[in-house]
Design an enzyme around this catalytic site. Sequence first.
Site, short mmCIF file in Angstrom:
data_model
loop_
_atom_site.label_atom_id
_atom_site.label_comp_id
_atom_site.label_asym_id
_atom_site.label_seq_id
_atom_site.Cartn_x
_atom_site.Cartn_y
_atom_site.Cartn_z
CE LYS A 198 -4.39 -1.90 1.22
NZ LYS A 198 -5.46 -2.12 2.17
NE ARG A 239 -7.63 -8.16 -0.11
CZ ARG A 239 -7.12 -7.42 -1.08
NH1 ARG A 239 -6.09 -6.64 -0.83
NH2 ARG A 239 -7.63 -7.47 -2.28
N1 HH2 Z 1 -7.42 -3.72 0.47
C1 HH2 Z 1 -7.69 -3.70 -0.85
C2 HH2 Z 1 -8.76 -4.43 -1.35
N2 HH2 Z 1 -9.53 -5.19 -0.55
N3 HH2 Z 1 -10.04 -6.04 1.60
C3 HH2 Z 1 -9.79 -6.09 2.90
N4 HH2 Z 1 -10.54 -6.86 3.71
N5 HH2 Z 1 -8.76 -5.37 3.47
C4 HH2 Z 1 -7.96 -4.57 2.71
O1 HH2 Z 1 -7.05 -3.91 3.28
C5 HH2 Z 1 -8.19 -4.50 1.31
C6 HH2 Z 1 -9.27 -5.25 0.77
C7 HH2 Z 1 -6.83 -2.89 -1.76
O2 HH2 Z 1 -5.83 -3.64 -2.34
P1 HH2 Z 1 -5.81 -4.35 -3.80
O3 HH2 Z 1 -6.85 -5.39 -3.92
O4 HH2 Z 1 -4.43 -4.84 -4.04
O5 HH2 Z 1 -6.04 -3.19 -4.85
P2 HH2 Z 1 -7.29 -2.67 -5.66
O6 HH2 Z 1 -8.33 -2.24 -4.68
O7 HH2 Z 1 -6.71 -1.55 -6.48
O8 HH2 Z 1 -7.80 -3.81 -6.53
#
Ligand code: HH2
Length: 259
Positions: A198, A239
């Site tokens: 992040k 995660r």
């Molecule tokens: N962070 C992201 C997405 N989903 N779910 C939970 N429970 N906790 C988190 O911290 C979280 C989440 C953001 O990360 P990512 O999926 O890599 O990116 P994007 O939202 O751009 O797909």
Amino acid sequence: MGVLNVTPDSFSDGGRYLDQGAAVAHGLALVAEGAAVVDVGGESTRPGAEPVDVDEERRRVVPVIEALAPHVRVSVDTRHAAVAEAALAAGATLVNDVSASLHEVVAAAGRGVGWVAMHMQGDPRTMQEAPRYDDVVSEVRDFLVARATVAASAGVEEVWVDPGIGFGKTDEHNLALLAHLDTLVATGFPVVVGTSRKGFLGRLLASSDGTDAVGTDDRLEGSIATATWAMWQGAGMVRAHDVRATVHAARVVAGEIER
Ligand code: HH2
């Protein structure tokens, strides 16, 4: 929990797994690396992301979930009831809900289906514009306990809470939530934490003149450091994009010795 984004625009792996074959292969690789859950998402929630049409989101995730569900526990990362329902019908057994609002869908699905309630201030498009709290740690805790209690009374047997690192939070808010993770653990609800790759890690690791935040592909050490801290504080799940390294860290935290 290994991350599998079937999206063109996720902040660190957008576009890599939009093809279904590539997505399934990556999901199976995460299982081989030790993921207990693969979290399949069809909509980016990165700061500034535009919402995705629900039919398109469903079209992205359902075939991938069907292919992975025989091999691993699958969660669906969604804010939309219709997508959560389709994902559960396809074999997912955990709804990772960044809107913390889908508990009724999960309750209706019955036994064996869990729910992750994540805290977010605002919505992804605008959440980083001016996040404000009087006391971020107690406000996030109180919100999550209220949502988790409603879900438990609606009949959801497995309820996780997640402080939502980066979702409507400044770097100071993120660090305060991590520093006081024990406050969330003390609620008794199992805790999920997502720090992987992040932005605040990139800024923490920026050069000392304050320029050049470290890019998403260069945040492994920060991701592992914060995942290790979270596990040490009692988080039950982290995660992660980099599953192999995170599983190694988890095994060290757990003090596992293989003889
Ligand atoms: N962070 C992201 C997405 N989903 N779910 C939970 N429970 N906790 C988190 O911290 C979280 C989440 C953001 O990360 P990512 O999926 O890599 O990116 P994007 O939202 O751009 O797909």
